[in-house]
Motif scaffolding. Structure first.
Motif, PDB file in Angstrom:
ATOM      1  N   GLU A  93       0.829  -1.206   0.000  1.00 14.46           N
ATOM      2  CA  GLU A  93       0.000   0.000   0.000  1.00 14.46           C
ATOM      3  C   GLU A  93       0.864   1.256   0.000  1.00 14.46           C
ATOM      4  N   ILE A  94       1.962   1.215   0.724  1.00 11.07           N
ATOM      5  CA  ILE A  94       2.860   2.372   0.756  1.00 11.07           C
ATOM      6  C   ILE A  94       3.508   2.570  -0.608  1.00 11.07           C
ATOM      7  N   MET A  95       3.896   1.481  -1.262  1.00 12.75           N
ATOM      8  CA  MET A  95       4.481   1.584  -2.600  1.00 12.75           C
ATOM      9  C   MET A  95       3.455   2.174  -3.576  1.00 12.75           C
ATOM     10  N   THR A  96       2.222   1.695  -3.503  1.00 14.48           N
ATOM     11  CA  THR A  96       1.152   2.213  -4.355  1.00 14.48           C
ATOM     12  C   THR A  96       0.921   3.696  -4.067  1.00 14.48           C
ATOM     13  N   LEU A  97       0.950   4.075  -2.795  1.00 11.05           N
ATOM     14  CA  LEU A  97       0.780   5.474  -2.410  1.00 11.05           C
ATOM     15  C   LEU A  97       1.890   6.335  -3.002  1.00 11.05           C
ATOM     16  N   LYS A  98       3.128   5.886  -2.890  1.00 10.42           N
ATOM     17  CA  LYS A  98       4.254   6.666  -3.413  1.00 10.42           C
ATOM     18  C   LYS A  98       4.170   6.827  -4.933  1.00 10.42           C
ATOM     19  N   GLU A  99       3.769   5.769  -5.623  1.00  9.89           N
ATOM     20  CA  GLU A  99       3.607   5.858  -7.078  1.00  9.89           C
ATOM     21  C   GLU A  99       2.488   6.847  -7.426  1.00  9.89           C
ATOM     22  N   ALA A 100       1.408   6.783  -6.673  1.00  7.43           N
ATOM     23  CA  ALA A 100       0.288   7.693  -6.914  1.00  7.43           C
ATOM     24  C   ALA A 100       0.681   9.134  -6.596  1.00  7.43           C
ATOM     25  N   LEU A 101       1.509   9.329  -5.580  1.00  9.06           N
ATOM     26  CA  LEU A 101       1.969  10.675  -5.241  1.00  9.06           C
ATOM     27  C   LEU A 101       2.885  11.239  -6.330  1.00  9.06           C
ATOM     28  N   ALA A 102       3.692  10.384  -6.946  1.00 10.72           N
ATOM     29  CA  ALA A 102       4.535  10.839  -8.058  1.00 10.72           C
ATOM     30  C   ALA A 102       3.654  11.302  -9.221  1.00 10.72           C
ATOM     31  N   HIS A 103       2.610  10.558  -9.493  1.00  9.76           N
ATOM     32  CA  HIS A 103       1.669  10.951 -10.546  1.00  9.76           C
ATOM     33  C   HIS A 103       0.942  12.246 -10.153  1.00  9.76           C
ATOM     34  N   LEU A 104       0.555  12.349  -8.895  1.00 14.32           N
ATOM     35  CA  LEU A 104      -0.104  13.562  -8.402  1.00 14.32           C
ATOM     36  C   LEU A 104       0.799  14.779  -8.563  1.00 14.32           C
ATOM     37  N   ARG A 105       2.053  14.631  -8.203  1.00 15.71           N
ATOM     38  CA  ARG A 105       3.006  15.743  -8.329  1.00 15.71           C
ATOM     39  C   ARG A 105       3.124  16.176  -9.789  1.00 15.71           C
ATOM     40  N   SER A 106       3.182  15.216 -10.691  1.00 15.09           N
ATOM     41  CA  SER A 106       3.290  15.515 -12.116  1.00 15.09           C
ATOM     42  C   SER A 106       2.027  16.225 -12.623  1.00 15.09           C
ATOM     43  N   ALA A 107       0.858  15.720 -12.255  1.00 12.16           N
ATOM     44  CA  ALA A 107      -0.401  16.334 -12.681  1.00 12.16           C
ATOM     45  C   ALA A 107      -0.514  17.749 -12.138  1.00 12.16           C
ATOM     46  N   ALA A 108      -0.150  17.924 -10.874  1.00 16.92           N
ATOM     47  CA  ALA A 108      -0.225  19.249 -10.253  1.00 16.92           C
ATOM     48  C   ALA A 108       0.725  20.230 -10.934  1.00 16.92           C
ATOM     49  N   ALA A 109       1.936  19.774 -11.218  1.00 15.49           N
ATOM     50  CA  ALA A 109       2.918  20.653 -11.872  1.00 15.49           C
ATOM     51  C   ALA A 109       2.414  21.085 -13.242  1.00 15.49           C
ATOM     52  N   SER A 110       1.825  20.168 -13.971  1.00 18.30           N
ATOM     53  CA  SER A 110       1.300  20.486 -15.295  1.00 18.30           C
ATOM     54  C   SER A 110       0.167  21.509 -15.203  1.00 18.30           C
ATOM     55  N   GLU A 111      -0.753  21.282 -14.293  1.00 17.07           N
ATOM     56  CA  GLU A 111      -1.874  22.211 -14.156  1.00 17.07           C
ATOM     57  C   GLU A 111      -1.436  23.556 -13.588  1.00 17.07           C
ATOM     58  N   LEU A 112      -0.450  23.552 -12.717  1.00 19.86           N
ATOM     59  CA  LEU A 112       0.079  24.822 -12.200  1.00 19.86           C
ATOM     60  C   LEU A 112       0.730  25.627 -13.325  1.00 19.86           C
ATOM     61  N   ARG A 113       1.502  24.944 -14.191  1.00 17.71           N
ATOM     62  CA  ARG A 113       2.112  25.638 -15.335  1.00 17.71           C
ATOM     63  C   ARG A 113       1.043  26.279 -16.209  1.00 17.71           C
ATOM     64  N   MET A 114      -0.005  25.523 -16.481  1.00 19.39           N
ATOM     65  CA  MET A 114      -1.091  26.056 -17.312  1.00 19.39           C
ATOM     66  C   MET A 114      -1.761  27.254 -16.639  1.00 19.39           C
ATOM     67  N   MET A 115      -1.950  27.162 -15.327  1.00 24.05           N
ATOM     68  CA  MET A 115      -2.595  28.247 -14.592  1.00 24.05           C
ATOM     69  C   MET A 115      -1.748  29.517 -14.685  1.00 24.05           C
ATOM     70  N   TYR A 116      -0.450  29.381 -14.487  1.00 20.76           N
ATOM     71  CA  TYR A 116       0.422  30.550 -14.518  1.00 20.76           C
ATOM     72  C   TYR A 116       0.588  31.106 -15.934  1.00 20.76           C
ATOM     73  N   GLN A 117       0.522  30.249 -16.932  1.00 18.30           N
ATOM     74  CA  GLN A 117       0.581  30.711 -18.320  1.00 18.30           C
ATOM     75  C   GLN A 117      -0.654  31.526 -18.691  1.00 18.30           C
ATOM     76  N   ARG A 118      -1.782  31.158 -18.079  1.00 23.01           N
ATOM     77  CA  ARG A 118      -3.021  31.899 -18.324  1.00 23.01           C
ATOM     78  C   ARG A 118      -3.065  33.177 -17.507  1.00 23.01           C
ATOM     79  N   GLY A 119      -2.103  33.306 -16.567  1.00 24.39           N
ATOM     80  CA  GLY A 119      -2.077  34.497 -15.729  1.00 24.39           C
ATOM     81  C   GLY A 119      -2.939  34.396 -14.495  1.00 24.39           C
ATOM     82  N   GLY A 120      -3.270  33.144 -14.114  1.00 22.38           N
ATOM     83  CA  GLY A 120      -4.177  32.971 -12.983  1.00 22.38           C
ATOM     84  C   GLY A 120      -3.497  32.641 -11.747  1.00 22.38           C
TER      85      GLY A 120
END
Length: 120
Positions: A93-120
């Motif tokens: 479960e911890i391994m699954t959590l860590k893998e999911a957190l890596a995906h979460l970090r990637s998704a968040a970084a992508s959406e944050l980049r888009m937000m800042y590019q839009r000026g939001g």
């Protein structure tokens, strides 16, 4: 409330969410490492991690972070059973959590980049 007032309030909530996002992900990764060592505080760490992820799941999509919310839900589900059973997560479960957190970090970084590019 006018549309402009609504947009201004939404922008504040979005900004508050975005600024706390990385620290919640980092904290949860640290907690996962501590849980994997079987620290006595593991039950508290499970609860705190679950709360962080649950908040991201609930707020993220509402403020324009749909992929982040979805990724947080996957991470949250890795803790669901341990949370319900009030126990330390298994190594799997911890391994699954860590893998999911890596995906979460990637998704968040992508959406944050888009937000800042839009000026939001």
């Amino acid at each position: 409330m006018t549309a402009d007032q609504f947009e201004a309030r939404l922008a504040k909530v979005r900004h508050r969410f975005a600024t706390a996002l990385e620290s919640k992900i980092t904290d949860t990764l640290v907690y996962a490492d501590r849980m994997s060592r079987g620290e006595p505080s593991s039950l508290t760490l499970v609860s705190e991690s679950y709360r962080h992820l649950h908040n991201i799941c609930g707020i993220g999509p509402s403020v324009g972070f749909a992929a982040t919310g979805e990724a947080a839900r996957a991470a949250e589900s890795a803790l669901l059973r341990a949370m319900a059973e009030k126990r330390r997560p298994t190594d799997s479960e911890i391994m699954t959590l860590k893998e999911a957190l890596a995906h979460l970090r990637s998704a968040a970084a992508s959406e944050l980049r888009m937000m800042y590019q839009r000026g939001g």
